[in-house]
Design a protein around this motif. Structure first.
Motif, PDB file in Angstrom:
ATOM      1  N   LEU A  11      11.530  69.993  27.626  1.00  0.00           N
ATOM      2  CA  LEU A  11      11.653  68.991  26.562  1.00  0.00           C
ATOM      3  C   LEU A  11      13.069  68.396  26.531  1.00  0.00           C
ATOM      4  O   LEU A  11      13.234  67.191  26.336  1.00  0.00           O
ATOM      5  N   GLN A  12      14.080  69.223  26.760  1.00  0.00           N
ATOM      6  CA  GLN A  12      15.463  68.716  26.808  1.00  0.00           C
ATOM      7  C   GLN A  12      15.628  67.754  27.982  1.00  0.00           C
ATOM      8  O   GLN A  12      16.315  66.729  27.872  1.00  0.00           O
ATOM      9  N   GLU A  13      15.015  68.068  29.107  1.00  0.00           N
ATOM     10  CA  GLU A  13      15.067  67.169  30.272  1.00  0.00           C
ATOM     11  C   GLU A  13      14.460  65.810  29.920  1.00  0.00           C
ATOM     12  O   GLU A  13      14.976  64.767  30.314  1.00  0.00           O
ATOM     13  N   ILE A  14      13.358  65.828  29.190  1.00  0.00           N
ATOM     14  CA  ILE A  14      12.703  64.575  28.785  1.00  0.00           C
ATOM     15  C   ILE A  14      13.638  63.779  27.882  1.00  0.00           C
ATOM     16  O   ILE A  14      13.800  62.559  28.058  1.00  0.00           O
ATOM     17  N   VAL A  15      14.277  64.456  26.928  1.00  0.00           N
ATOM     18  CA  VAL A  15      15.216  63.766  26.024  1.00  0.00           C
ATOM     19  C   VAL A  15      16.328  63.119  26.837  1.00  0.00           C
ATOM     20  O   VAL A  15      16.653  61.939  26.651  1.00  0.00           O
ATOM     21  N   GLN A  16      16.922  63.863  27.750  1.00  0.00           N
ATOM     22  CA  GLN A  16      18.052  63.332  28.519  1.00  0.00           C
ATOM     23  C   GLN A  16      17.625  62.205  29.453  1.00  0.00           C
ATOM     24  O   GLN A  16      18.312  61.188  29.572  1.00  0.00           O
ATOM     25  N   ASN A  17      16.492  62.372  30.103  1.00  0.00           N
ATOM     26  CA  ASN A  17      15.974  61.358  31.023  1.00  0.00           C
ATOM     27  C   ASN A  17      15.689  60.050  30.271  1.00  0.00           C
ATOM     28  O   ASN A  17      16.075  58.965  30.716  1.00  0.00           O
ATOM     29  N   THR A  18      15.046  60.157  29.122  1.00  0.00           N
ATOM     30  CA  THR A  18      14.699  58.943  28.368  1.00  0.00           C
ATOM     31  C   THR A  18      15.936  58.288  27.764  1.00  0.00           C
ATOM     32  O   THR A  18      16.017  57.066  27.686  1.00  0.00           O
ATOM     33  N   GLU A  19      16.916  59.100  27.362  1.00  0.00           N
ATOM     34  CA  GLU A  19      18.165  58.521  26.858  1.00  0.00           C
ATOM     35  C   GLU A  19      18.896  57.764  27.955  1.00  0.00           C
ATOM     36  O   GLU A  19      19.435  56.686  27.722  1.00  0.00           O
ATOM     37  N   MET A  20      18.913  58.342  29.139  1.00  0.00           N
ATOM     38  CA  MET A  20      19.549  57.671  30.277  1.00  0.00           C
ATOM     39  C   MET A  20      18.875  56.319  30.498  1.00  0.00           C
ATOM     40  O   MET A  20      19.551  55.297  30.672  1.00  0.00           O
ATOM     41  N   GLY A  21      17.560  56.290  30.464  1.00  0.00           N
ATOM     42  CA  GLY A  21      16.834  55.038  30.645  1.00  0.00           C
ATOM     43  C   GLY A  21      17.151  54.021  29.566  1.00  0.00           C
ATOM     44  O   GLY A  21      17.467  52.864  29.846  1.00  0.00           O
ATOM     45  N   LYS A  22      17.094  54.466  28.311  1.00  0.00           N
ATOM     46  CA  LYS A  22      17.377  53.557  27.187  1.00  0.00           C
ATOM     47  C   LYS A  22      18.803  53.021  27.249  1.00  0.00           C
ATOM     48  O   LYS A  22      19.025  51.822  27.086  1.00  0.00           O
ATOM     49  N   ASN A  23      19.763  53.912  27.477  1.00  0.00           N
ATOM     50  CA  ASN A  23      21.174  53.500  27.497  1.00  0.00           C
ATOM     51  C   ASN A  23      21.463  52.532  28.636  1.00  0.00           C
ATOM     52  O   ASN A  23      22.211  51.564  28.473  1.00  0.00           O
ATOM     53  N   THR A  24      20.870  52.796  29.788  1.00  0.00           N
ATOM     54  CA  THR A  24      21.067  51.917  30.943  1.00  0.00           C
ATOM     55  C   THR A  24      20.483  50.541  30.652  1.00  0.00           C
ATOM     56  O   THR A  24      21.121  49.517  30.916  1.00  0.00           O
ATOM     57  N   LEU A  25      19.288  50.512  30.103  1.00  0.00           N
ATOM     58  CA  LEU A  25      18.664  49.229  29.774  1.00  0.00           C
ATOM     59  C   LEU A  25      19.484  48.473  28.738  1.00  0.00           C
ATOM     60  O   LEU A  25      19.690  47.262  28.868  1.00  0.00           O
ATOM     61  N   ASP A  26      19.983  49.171  27.730  1.00  0.00           N
ATOM     62  CA  ASP A  26      20.830  48.531  26.713  1.00  0.00           C
ATOM     63  C   ASP A  26      22.017  47.832  27.369  1.00  0.00           C
ATOM     64  O   ASP A  26      22.341  46.695  27.051  1.00  0.00           O
ATOM     65  N   GLU A  27      22.652  48.550  28.271  1.00  0.00           N
ATOM     66  CA  GLU A  27      23.852  48.014  28.904  1.00  0.00           C
ATOM     67  C   GLU A  27      23.528  46.843  29.836  1.00  0.00           C
ATOM     68  O   GLU A  27      24.202  45.821  29.810  1.00  0.00           O
ATOM     69  N   LEU A  28      22.488  46.992  30.639  1.00  0.00           N
ATOM     70  CA  LEU A  28      22.152  45.933  31.593  1.00  0.00           C
ATOM     71  C   LEU A  28      21.583  44.693  30.901  1.00  0.00           C
ATOM     72  O   LEU A  28      21.754  43.577  31.378  1.00  0.00           O
ATOM     73  N   MET A  29      20.935  44.905  29.761  1.00  0.00           N
ATOM     74  CA  MET A  29      20.342  43.786  29.030  1.00  0.00           C
ATOM     75  C   MET A  29      21.390  42.750  28.634  1.00  0.00           C
ATOM     76  O   MET A  29      21.115  41.562  28.594  1.00  0.00           O
ATOM     77  N   THR A  30      22.594  43.217  28.356  1.00  0.00           N
ATOM     78  CA  THR A  30      23.661  42.296  27.945  1.00  0.00           C
ATOM     79  C   THR A  30      24.191  41.474  29.119  1.00  0.00           C
ATOM     80  O   THR A  30      24.918  40.512  28.915  1.00  0.00           O
ATOM     81  N   LEU A  31      23.827  41.842  30.327  1.00  0.00           N
ATOM     82  CA  LEU A  31      24.393  41.192  31.514  1.00  0.00           C
ATOM     83  C   LEU A  31      23.504  40.108  32.111  1.00  0.00           C
ATOM     84  O   LEU A  31      23.940  39.378  32.994  1.00  0.00           O
ATOM     85  N   THR A  32      22.258  40.020  31.665  1.00  0.00           N
ATOM     86  CA  THR A  32      21.353  39.075  32.309  1.00  0.00           C
ATOM     87  C   THR A  32      21.002  37.906  31.394  1.00  0.00           C
ATOM     88  O   THR A  32      20.928  38.058  30.186  1.00  0.00           O
ATOM     89  N   ARG A  33      20.786  36.759  32.035  1.00  0.00           N
ATOM     90  CA  ARG A  33      20.265  35.598  31.306  1.00  0.00           C
ATOM     91  C   ARG A  33      18.806  35.348  31.688  1.00  0.00           C
ATOM     92  O   ARG A  33      18.183  34.435  31.177  1.00  0.00           O
ATOM     93  N   ASP A  34      18.293  36.184  32.596  1.00  0.00           N
ATOM     94  CA  ASP A  34      16.915  36.053  33.072  1.00  0.00           C
ATOM     95  C   ASP A  34      15.975  36.582  31.988  1.00  0.00           C
ATOM     96  O   ASP A  34      15.895  37.784  31.749  1.00  0.00           O
ATOM     97  N   GLN A  35      15.275  35.659  31.321  1.00  0.00           N
ATOM     98  CA  GLN A  35      14.452  36.051  30.170  1.00  0.00           C
ATOM     99  C   GLN A  35      13.306  36.979  30.573  1.00  0.00           C
ATOM    100  O   GLN A  35      12.966  37.901  29.848  1.00  0.00           O
ATOM    101  N   GLN A  36      12.726  36.735  31.726  1.00  0.00           N
ATOM    102  CA  GLN A  36      11.623  37.579  32.199  1.00  0.00           C
ATOM    103  C   GLN A  36      12.115  39.021  32.415  1.00  0.00           C
ATOM    104  O   GLN A  36      11.460  39.981  32.024  1.00  0.00           O
TER     105      GLN A  36
END
Length: 145
Positions: A11-36
């Motif tokens: 369960l801890q692995e799932i928490v860490q894995n999903t946080e990594m995904g969410k945090n990465t997406l948050d950061e990359l989302m600010t860098l793109t203008r591609d709406q799709q």
């Protein structure tokens, strides 16, 4: 009978894995203008959040506090993203990074399945959901290349 250590660890692995995904997406989302690309990032972020909350709920149920990504791990990811996007914020570069991250997430899921064989059926099911989601995500990101 599920093994408490395996259950908690998975369960801890799932928490860490999903946080990594969410945090990465948050950061990359600010860098793109591609709406799709941004729309797909938002969709996947919601799924990471859903699985993350399910893992938190399961940990709460066994009286264990979730240990999210460490500050050092978050910083490392953030630095890596900045380094790899400094000169290239193209959809292709971001999608490549996301596909690699999803692929790593799949490997982490499979490793946890092997390392914690005696986790509860519920923890295994949630880990399998996460793994399938990341396998699909990897294919989706490859579609942006």
């Amino acid at each position: 009978m599920p093994n408490q250590h395996d259950n908690e660890s998975m369960l801890q692995e799932i928490v860490q894995n999903t946080e990594m995904g969410k945090n990465t997406l948050d950061e990359l989302m600010t860098l793109t203008r591609d709406q799709q690309l941004k729309d797909e990032m938002l969709r996947q972020k919601r799924e990471y959040r859903r699985i993350n909350q399910a893992a938190h709920t399961a940990l709460d149920a066994i009286g264990v506090e979730a240990k999210g990504q460490s500050a050092a791990a978050r910083m490392g990811v953030s630095m890596g993203i900045r380094t790899r996007t400094m000169m290239d914020k193209s959809t292709r570069n971001l999608a490549t990074m996301l596909a690699e991250g999803s692929g790593q997430g799949v490997m982490d899921c499979k490793r946890a399945e092997t390392d914690y064989p005696e986790a509860s059926p519920g923890a295994h099911k949630l880990m399998q959901e996460l793994c399938q989601f990341q396998e699909q995500a990897e294919q989706t990101w490859r579609g942006f290349l």
